[in-house]
Design a protein around this motif. Structure first.
Motif, PDB file in Angstrom:
ATOM      1  N   GLU A   5       0.814  -1.216   0.000  1.00  0.00           N
ATOM      2  CA  GLU A   5       0.000   0.000   0.000  1.00  0.00           C
ATOM      3  C   GLU A   5       0.848   1.267   0.000  1.00  0.00           C
ATOM      4  O   GLU A   5       0.328   2.374  -0.099  1.00  0.00           O
ATOM      5  CB  GLU A   5      -0.919   0.011   1.230  1.00  0.00           C
ATOM      6  N   ARG A   7       3.301   4.250  -1.231  1.00  0.00           N
ATOM      7  CA  ARG A   7       3.563   4.955  -2.478  1.00  0.00           C
ATOM      8  C   ARG A   7       4.941   4.555  -3.014  1.00  0.00           C
ATOM      9  O   ARG A   7       5.908   4.513  -2.260  1.00  0.00           O
ATOM     10  CB  ARG A   7       3.536   6.469  -2.268  1.00  0.00           C
ATOM     11  N   GLY A   8       5.002   4.258  -4.283  1.00  0.00           N
ATOM     12  CA  GLY A   8       6.289   3.918  -4.893  1.00  0.00           C
ATOM     13  C   GLY A   8       6.653   2.454  -4.799  1.00  0.00           C
ATOM     14  O   GLY A   8       7.760   2.064  -5.203  1.00  0.00           O
ATOM     15  N   GLN A 151       8.413   7.356   4.605  1.00  0.00           N
ATOM     16  CA  GLN A 151       6.993   7.020   4.566  1.00  0.00           C
ATOM     17  C   GLN A 151       6.642   5.984   5.638  1.00  0.00           C
ATOM     18  O   GLN A 151       5.632   6.101   6.334  1.00  0.00           O
ATOM     19  CB  GLN A 151       6.659   6.480   3.162  1.00  0.00           C
TER      20      GLN A 151
END
Length: 667
Positions: A5, A7-8, A151
């Protein structure tokens, strides 16, 4: 949040993460930097050396050039101290990022180019910081990995809740887990980084200690040996030599362990030649006299045979029936050996890893001895002790090593292994002088070897490879070195050659010639690391010494200094901190401790011999912290008022290690 889940993180990056063992957000957060770049201290341009952060004004418009398909951007930076040349290779975009007359900060490595200092491929820095550097993960650029960590840290409170009881944490001055993880990844200061790494290292040591305690509940039942009070004295009286005081003391410690109903786990540590084999024979004799069998596993057939022949001479007169089991035996011999082990015909069995092969069983196995234990894998040592006895009790375990590997030393620090140190050499042993020799002094070194041979001495030349390798062009091979020496600097001397997979009869003949003095110099691989005893040898030359572990280098060094003459060990390599240790001490225990400080204690709950406990996490050489964690766990077990804390710690340890507890070697 799951990894997928983030990002990236697409399918390709998920596979890259899985390939290095990162399957959850927690795994990612515990993948800590392997080092840090100090981008906090500005260095004047005039003093810039190595990796530095500099600040100054771009003096003139950058210049762009091409040469042999390589593009180059050059410029210069000036501050109050002077000027520093700048260069970027295959980075043409830097032309637009160096505004003339403006002040910028750059971080990079200063190299030498045509006699002048040049800051090469430097990074533009917006503000001073401590930058994490992670182990490379294929398919994920370093910058992208740092972004993923940033993150992931937004979820640290939910993903990694506090694991240590608050009172315990405060007693030992440890920061909270969420703070530790944030600062370990992106430290705001070196003081906070030190606090963070101390907390994480302490926790890992404590959980390991707790896990050992849980494991011990399943494996502590042993066989109490009915030994007479005079058992050790009786043994020494049968030996053809008087024991040293250290040998007397250590055999008493072994006897005390054998008498206990808890299975002994003891390391006998001492430098090469201190008499560890005699101590092993003493333990074997006592166990066999009590009606049980003993095994002794050596890493090479040469050493296994040597132990067997020595045991026949020293133990069979005491009524101990000795046998040999090695891999090169013919099928008929192996079958007979297996039967002798299983029906109790042999009291003491000597051998290699063949002792743990499928189909080998023992009637009443009471003692397991592993010699030169750094040469065996953890699973190999476990397999032998798990052969057990028909009484379903664990045999006693005796481990011998001249240099405990980091994993073993760590086990000692946590109290899982008892340790006996043989800190006294028999009369006649001389300390070996060790020197690191750069390539330009090779000829002088071989000249010294010729001088020693002229005085009637002998020497070894050890190489990492048997034959040349295209993949390892700069690594010396034994066959190549032998040919070069015979035709070159050692022309006219009697030079022999041996290696591990050489035919057994050829190898035995070469070693016998060297031992008898028929050869002046022996060129070999590490096959001579153990089990070769030539007191007349005074020179040990080790090619590509940087490719060996400290334990191997210490063992190889132990092949010389076995007589009364001064002996030398030459390490052919560029000097570094690790090799420097060997030039400063002959103490095997100190060598191992330094190795622990440099490399970390290994995967203590697994099978790796050295490296990192946590993925990508180093212990910063804080051995005192390991002792503090061990002391903490002992206190938790002993103090009734701390049983709630103990239960919490053991619960966390169980969730961390789970089924792995049942698979761990106690030696």
């Amino acid at each position: 949040m799951n990894l997928s889940e983030m990002r990236g993180v697409g399918l390709a990056r998920m596979e890259s993460l899985r390939a290095v063992g990162i399957v959850s957000l927690r795994d990612l957060l515990y993948t800590l930097p392997v080092r840090y770049e100090d981008r906090t201290q500005l260095v004047p341009c005039k003093e810039a050396r190595g990796e530095v952060l500099v600040q100054g004004v771009v003096q003139e418009k950058p210049k762009f050039s091409r040469y042999n398909g390589l593009s180059r951007v050059t410029a210069s930076l000036r501050d109050e101290s002077g000027r520093l040349s700048l260069a970027w290779y295959n980075q043409p975009w830097m032309m637009e990022q160096l505004p003339v007359g403006e002040t910028i900060m750059l971080y990079g490595r200063v190299g030498e180019k045509n006699g002048r200092r040049v800051l090469q491929n430097a990074l533009l820095v917006e503000e001073p910081s401590i930058q994490p550097v992670y182990r490379a993960i294929k398919g994920i650029p370093a910058k992208s990995l740092r972004k993923l960590m940033e993150q992931a840290l937004t979820q640290v409170d939910d993903t990694c809740p506090e694991t240590l009881p608050n009172a315990l944490r405060l007693r030992h001055g440890l920061c909270e887990l969420n703070f530790a993880l944030r600062q370990a990844h992106f430290p705001s200061s070196f003081e906070n980084l030190k606090m963070a790494r101390r907390r994480l290292a302490f926790e890992q040591m404590l959980m390991y200690q707790a896990a050992l305690g849980l494991m011990r509940r399943h494996k502590e039942d042993g066989i109490p040996m009915p030994l007479a009070d005079t058992a050790t004295t009786d043994f020494w009286q049968t030996m053809p030599f008087p024991p040293t005081n250290a040998q007397r003391r250590v055999l008493e410690e072994v006897a005390a362990g054998l008498r206990q109903p808890r299975a002994m786990r003891r390391l006998i540590q001492g430098d090469v030649g201190c008499g560890k084999t005699a101590l092993a024979f003493g333990a074997i004799a006592m166990v066999c006299k009590a009606g049980y069998q003993a095994t002794m596993m050596a890493p090479t057939e040469i050493l296994a045979r040597q132990h067997y022949e020595s045991a026949k001479a020293m133990l069979e007169p005491l009524g101990v029936r000795c046998g040999l089991l090695i891999g090169s035996m013919k099928a008929k011999e192996k079958k007979a050996a297996h039967q002798a082990c299983a029906n109790g015909e042999w009291d003491a069995v000597f051998g290699t890893h063949a002792l743990i092969s499928e189909g080998v069983g023992y009637q009443r196995l009471g003692l397991v001895v592993t010699d030169e234990q750094h040469r065996f894998g953890v699973r190999q040592r476990s397999s032998l002790q798990d052969k057990g006895t028909r009484e379903e009790k664990s045999p006693h375990v005796l481990v011998m090593s001249a240099t405990p590997i980091p994993r073993t030393l760590a086990l000692i620090l946590y109290g899982d292994l008892d340790v006996s140190v043989v800190d006294e050499l028999p009369p006649g042993r001389t300390p070996v002088k060790t020197r690191v020799v750069p390539e330009e002094k090779r000829e002088a070194m071989y000249g010294f070897l010729r001088q020693e041979v002229a005085q009637g001495r002998q020497g070894y030349v050890v190489c990492p490879l048997v034959e040349e390798s295209e993949q390892l062009e700069d690594v010396r091979s034994a066959k190549e070195t032998y040919a070069d020496l015979v035709d070159g600097v050692l022309h006219g001397l009697r030079v022999g050659l041996t290696w591990g997979n050489q035919k057994a009869d050829e190898k035995a003949a070469v070693l016998a010639d060297f031992a008898s003095g028929a050869l002046d110099v022996l060129v070999s691989t590490t096959v001579i690391e153990v089990g070769v005893n030539v007191p007349n040898a005074t020179v040990m030359i080790i090619e590509n010494a940087q490719r060996y572990g400290l334990s191997q280098l210490h063992q190889l060094r132990g092949r010389v200094g076995r007589g009364a003459a001064a002996s030398w060990c030459f390490l052919l390599a560029e000097e570094n901190e690790r090799l420097r240790i060997l030039t400063q001490t002959n103490d095997g225990f100190l060598v191992a401790q330094k190795d622990l400080e440099l490399r970390g204690p290994g995967d203590l709950m697994g099978t790796r011999q050295s490296g990192e406990m946590l993925q990508g996490f180093l212990l910063d050489g804080d051995v005192k912290l390991l002792e503090e964690a061990a002391s903490c766990m002992k206190q938790l077990r002993a103090d009734p008022a701390l049983q709630e804390e103990r239960a919490a710690v053991e619960s966390t340890a169980l969730s961390c290690y789970g089924e792995r507890l049942k698979q761990v070697a106690l030696n």
